[in-house]
Design an enzyme around this catalytic site. Structure first.
Site, PDB file in Angstrom:
ATOM      1  N   LYS A  13      -7.766  -3.772   3.366  1.00  0.00           N
ATOM      2  CA  LYS A  13      -7.076  -4.409   4.498  1.00  0.00           C
ATOM      3  C   LYS A  13      -5.757  -3.711   4.806  1.00  0.00           C
ATOM      4  O   LYS A  13      -5.450  -3.456   5.956  1.00  0.00           O
ATOM      5  CB  LYS A  13      -6.749  -5.883   4.185  1.00  0.00           C
ATOM      6  CG  LYS A  13      -7.937  -6.776   3.970  1.00  0.00           C
ATOM      7  CD  LYS A  13      -7.502  -8.238   3.930  1.00  0.00           C
ATOM      8  CE  LYS A  13      -6.637  -8.597   2.727  1.00  0.00           C
ATOM      9  NZ  LYS A  13      -7.312  -8.482   1.425  1.00  0.00           N
ATOM     10  N   ARG A  88      -4.615 -16.941   4.096  1.00  0.00           N
ATOM     11  CA  ARG A  88      -5.451 -16.823   2.903  1.00  0.00           C
ATOM     12  C   ARG A  88      -6.072 -18.173   2.537  1.00  0.00           C
ATOM     13  O   ARG A  88      -6.836 -18.248   1.585  1.00  0.00           O
ATOM     14  CB  ARG A  88      -4.599 -16.355   1.737  1.00  0.00           C
ATOM     15  CG  ARG A  88      -4.848 -14.897   1.324  1.00  0.00           C
ATOM     16  CD  ARG A  88      -4.036 -14.664   0.082  1.00  0.00           C
ATOM     17  NE  ARG A  88      -4.352 -13.474  -0.631  1.00  0.00           N
ATOM     18  CZ  ARG A  88      -3.746 -12.299  -0.482  1.00  0.00           C
ATOM     19  NH1 ARG A  88      -2.846 -12.146   0.461  1.00  0.00           N
ATOM     20  NH2 ARG A  88      -4.062 -11.289  -1.256  1.00  0.00           N
ATOM     21  N   ARG A 127      -6.097   1.465  -8.404  1.00  0.00           N
ATOM     22  CA  ARG A 127      -4.987   1.405  -7.441  1.00  0.00           C
ATOM     23  C   ARG A 127      -3.658   1.737  -8.107  1.00  0.00           C
ATOM     24  O   ARG A 127      -3.395   1.303  -9.225  1.00  0.00           O
ATOM     25  CB  ARG A 127      -4.897  -0.004  -6.861  1.00  0.00           C
ATOM     26  CG  ARG A 127      -5.743  -0.088  -5.673  1.00  0.00           C
ATOM     27  CD  ARG A 127      -5.503  -1.050  -4.612  1.00  0.00           C
ATOM     28  NE  ARG A 127      -4.918  -2.326  -4.833  1.00  0.00           N
ATOM     29  CZ  ARG A 127      -5.018  -3.284  -3.916  1.00  0.00           C
ATOM     30  NH1 ARG A 127      -5.689  -3.079  -2.810  1.00  0.00           N
ATOM     31  NH2 ARG A 127      -4.459  -4.447  -4.120  1.00  0.00           N
ATOM     32  N   ARG A 160       0.085  -2.167 -10.385  1.00  0.00           N
ATOM     33  CA  ARG A 160       0.779  -3.441 -10.184  1.00  0.00           C
ATOM     34  C   ARG A 160       0.218  -4.495 -11.136  1.00  0.00           C
ATOM     35  O   ARG A 160      -0.972  -4.498 -11.423  1.00  0.00           O
ATOM     36  CB  ARG A 160       0.576  -3.936  -8.733  1.00  0.00           C
ATOM     37  CG  ARG A 160       1.391  -3.177  -7.745  1.00  0.00           C
ATOM     38  CD  ARG A 160       1.216  -3.624  -6.302  1.00  0.00           C
ATOM     39  NE  ARG A 160       0.241  -4.647  -6.022  1.00  0.00           N
ATOM     40  CZ  ARG A 160      -0.225  -4.912  -4.807  1.00  0.00           C
ATOM     41  NH1 ARG A 160       0.179  -4.213  -3.769  1.00  0.00           N
ATOM     42  NH2 ARG A 160      -1.091  -5.860  -4.612  1.00  0.00           N
ATOM     43  N   ARG A 171      -8.105 -13.165  -9.141  1.00  0.00           N
ATOM     44  CA  ARG A 171      -7.887 -13.018  -7.695  1.00  0.00           C
ATOM     45  C   ARG A 171      -9.195 -13.106  -6.922  1.00  0.00           C
ATOM     46  O   ARG A 171      -9.247 -13.656  -5.827  1.00  0.00           O
ATOM     47  CB  ARG A 171      -7.175 -11.693  -7.397  1.00  0.00           C
ATOM     48  CG  ARG A 171      -5.760 -11.680  -7.924  1.00  0.00           C
ATOM     49  CD  ARG A 171      -5.075 -10.364  -7.623  1.00  0.00           C
ATOM     50  NE  ARG A 171      -4.695 -10.282  -6.231  1.00  0.00           N
ATOM     51  CZ  ARG A 171      -4.344  -9.158  -5.629  1.00  0.00           C
ATOM     52  NH1 ARG A 171      -4.334  -8.030  -6.294  1.00  0.00           N
ATOM     53  NH2 ARG A 171      -4.007  -9.148  -4.362  1.00  0.00           N
TER      54      ARG A 171
HETATM   55  P1  AMP Z   1      -1.585  -8.762  -1.464  1.00  0.00           P
HETATM   56  O1  AMP Z   1      -0.602  -7.654  -1.539  1.00  0.00           O
HETATM   57  O2  AMP Z   1      -1.912  -9.181  -0.060  1.00  0.00           O
HETATM   58  O3  AMP Z   1      -2.827  -8.486  -2.268  1.00  0.00           O
HETATM   59  O4  AMP Z   1      -0.885 -10.044  -2.135  1.00  0.00           O
HETATM   60  C1  AMP Z   1      -0.425 -10.059  -3.468  1.00  0.00           C
HETATM   61  C2  AMP Z   1      -0.202 -11.477  -3.933  1.00  0.00           C
HETATM   62  O5  AMP Z   1       0.794 -12.107  -3.107  1.00  0.00           O
HETATM   63  C3  AMP Z   1      -1.402 -12.411  -3.866  1.00  0.00           C
HETATM   64  O6  AMP Z   1      -2.252 -12.286  -4.977  1.00  0.00           O
HETATM   65  C4  AMP Z   1      -0.722 -13.772  -3.803  1.00  0.00           C
HETATM   66  O7  AMP Z   1      -0.233 -14.155  -5.071  1.00  0.00           O
HETATM   67  C5  AMP Z   1       0.481 -13.484  -2.926  1.00  0.00           C
HETATM   68  N1  AMP Z   1       0.179 -13.714  -1.493  1.00  0.00           N
HETATM   69  C6  AMP Z   1       0.146 -12.782  -0.499  1.00  0.00           C
HETATM   70  N2  AMP Z   1      -0.172 -13.343   0.672  1.00  0.00           N
HETATM   71  C7  AMP Z   1      -0.371 -14.662   0.437  1.00  0.00           C
HETATM   72  C8  AMP Z   1      -0.743 -15.779   1.240  1.00  0.00           C
HETATM   73  N3  AMP Z   1      -1.014 -15.651   2.549  1.00  0.00           N
HETATM   74  N4  AMP Z   1      -0.846 -16.994   0.626  1.00  0.00           N
HETATM   75  C9  AMP Z   1      -0.582 -17.147  -0.675  1.00  0.00           C
HETATM   76  N5  AMP Z   1      -0.251 -16.141  -1.499  1.00  0.00           N
HETATM   77  C10 AMP Z   1      -0.132 -14.903  -0.961  1.00  0.00           C
END
Ligand code: AMP
Length: 212
Positions: A13, A88, A127, A160, A171
């Site tokens: 994404k 999400r 990653r 990360r 996740r």
């Molecule tokens: P990402 O970089 O989009 O994979 O997000 C990393 C982490 O940030 C996720 O695993 C969640 O813990 C948190 N996070 C990001 N976006 C959201 C969202 N829309 N709602 C809740 N948690 C989020």
């Protein structure tokens, strides 16, 4: 053009959202990136989010929705944006729909990048991220020019915490329980487009270009 990216964590994404943003001249908004920069800056928001993120859990909607609403009301968003990692959950999607509908607006396209869970596990283990400038790489699919060094700023790359194997499993479970239902939500809204995320980055982007 207001676009939402859907798909499991690691489906690509972020990569595609960046390219769409560039092609359409609109901002790329990643809630994960906003949380990470808050963590780095040591803000209260960052402290609250970190505990959830490190476990692979979602940051509660009460925190996330307000943060996203503030961001989409900034002036650079007037011609649209690409949302990456938001919504999400169904309540997040409903909050967004409701906020937009107040000004007669709506999401124009929800692009679901489909990748099977087995591929996600392989992808996320490889990653690497630059915590300094936010660039992301993959040891097999998108390696940096010098091993483990960011092409853009020369800082060391890291795996990360939320890409570690035990966290990836959580996740994916969270994705299926809370985020997957958004596909049906946006299909019902008549704006869903599904693309095959197992193809290479350029092929996926070409498919998205067609759609847009
Ligand atoms: P990402 O970089 O989009 O994979 O997000 C990393 C982490 O940030 C996720 O695993 C969640 O813990 C948190 N996070 C990001 N976006 C959201 C969202 N829309 N709602 C809740 N948690 C989020």
């Amino acid at each position: 053009m207001k676009i939402v990216m859907l798909g499991a964590p690691g489906a690509g994404k972020g990569t595609q959202a960046k390219r769409i943003a560039e092609a359409c001249g609109i901002p790329h908004i990643s809630t994960g990136d906003i949380f990470r920069s808050n963590i780095k800056a040591g803000t209260e928001l960052g402290k609250q989010a970190k505990a959830f993120m490190d476990q692979g859990a979602l940051v509660p909607d009460e925190i996330t929705v307000g943060m996203l609403m503030d961001r989409i009301h900034e002036t650079d968003c007037k011609d649209g944006y690409v949302l990456d990692g938001f919504p999400r959950t169904i309540p997040q999607a409903e909050s967004l729909t409701e906020a937009l509908s107040r000004t007669g607006e709506a999401i124009d396209a929800a692009i679901d990048i489909e990748v099977p869970d087995e591929d996600i596990v392989l992808r996320m283990g490889g990653r690497r991220a630059c915590l300094h400038c936010g660039a992301t790489y993959h040891t097999c699919f998108h390696p940096p020019r010098l091993e483990n060094i960011c092409d853009h700023c020369g800082h060391e790359l890291v795996l990360r915490d939320d890409d570690k194997p035990e966290t990836v499993k959580t996740r994916l479970e969270v994705y299926h329980a809370h985020t997957y239902p958004l596909i049906a939500y946006y299909r019902a809204a008549g704006v869903l487009h599904e693309v095959d995320g197992t193809k290479n980055m350029d092929q996926v982007f070409a498919e998205i270009r067609e759609i847009l």
